[in-house]
Design an enzyme around this catalytic site. Structure first.
Site: not given
Ligand code: GAR
Length: 204
Positions: A13-14, A103, A105
């Site tokens: 989603s990001n 990255n 987090h």
């Molecule tokens: C996000 O919240 C990101 O911050 C996290 O995974 C999620 C991915 O969401 N990243 C971590 O935990 C890295 N250690 P998305 O696939 O919906 O963008």
């Protein structure tokens, strides 16, 4: 035009939010490709829908050979963005792209970082510790999980009534709001990248 490559392991989603942000800015930044280590992941569907190059790679391509490294070298990205990417970056990629890997987090590092701390594991730990706030950290990637220099943090207030899903939602809201803007800023002037932590908004 500046060029970025995105890495993701999950829903993406990001990734979609970042792509749409730059589309909305008349494609001021080229998303050259999205790379994922998860075959059949939703992020590849998103790439199809958005007409973005989506590539799957396995452990061999990432860790045992120079396959992913060579793809990155060919794409010549100004920044490599990890948007929910869960594998550790190999040393050789970090060394080839110094200060170019960023990255996000889903917590306020240095708290709740390190191996095994991702997605809802982070939010569960935050809840278990009865934290009253959490947030996001955008940081450079070095050879240790979640320990590279911080670029940006933003906070949100949480209450004991918030479920893990509620916390995840609040954190995602921060990510959608800030991540594309921080990337844009880094691309325009890396040396002025913010180190600020905005004050959390008052509740109610
Ligand atoms: C996000 O919240 C990101 O911050 C996290 O995974 C999620 C991915 O969401 N990243 C971590 O935990 C890295 N250690 P998305 O696939 O919906 O963008």
């Amino acid at each position: 035009m500046k060029r970025i490559v995105l890495f993701a392991s999950g829903s993406g989603s990001n990734v979609e939010n970042i792509i749409r942000y730059f589309h909305g800015k008349r494609n001021s930044v080229d998303v050259a490709a999205v790379l994922t280590n998860k075959r059949g992941s939703k992020v590849l569907d998103r790439c199809n829908n958005l007409n973005i190059n989506g590539l799957y790679f396995n452990r061999n391509a990432f860790y045992e050979t120079d396959c992913v490294l060579d793809i990155l070298k060919a794409l010549k990205p100004d920044l490599i963005i990890l948007a929910g990417f869960l594998w550790k970056m190999p040393k050789k990629i970090i060394q080839n792209f110094p200060d170019k890997i960023v990255n996000i987090h889903p917590a306020l590092l240095p708290k709740y970082g390190g191996k095994g701390m991702y997605g809802n594991h982070v939010h569960q730990a935050v809840k278990d510790n009865q934290e009253t706030e959490t947030g996001i950290t955008i940081h450079y990637v070095n050879e240790s999980y979640d320990e590279g220099a911080s670029i940006f943090q933003a906070k949100t207030i949480i209450s004991s009534d918030d479920s893990v899903e509620d916390i995840a939602k609040k954190v995602h809201t921060l990510e959608y709001e800030h991540f594309p803007k921080v990337i844009e800023k880094l691309l325009s002037s890396p040396e002025t990248a913010e180190k600020e932590v905005p004050t959390p908004p008052k509740e109610g």
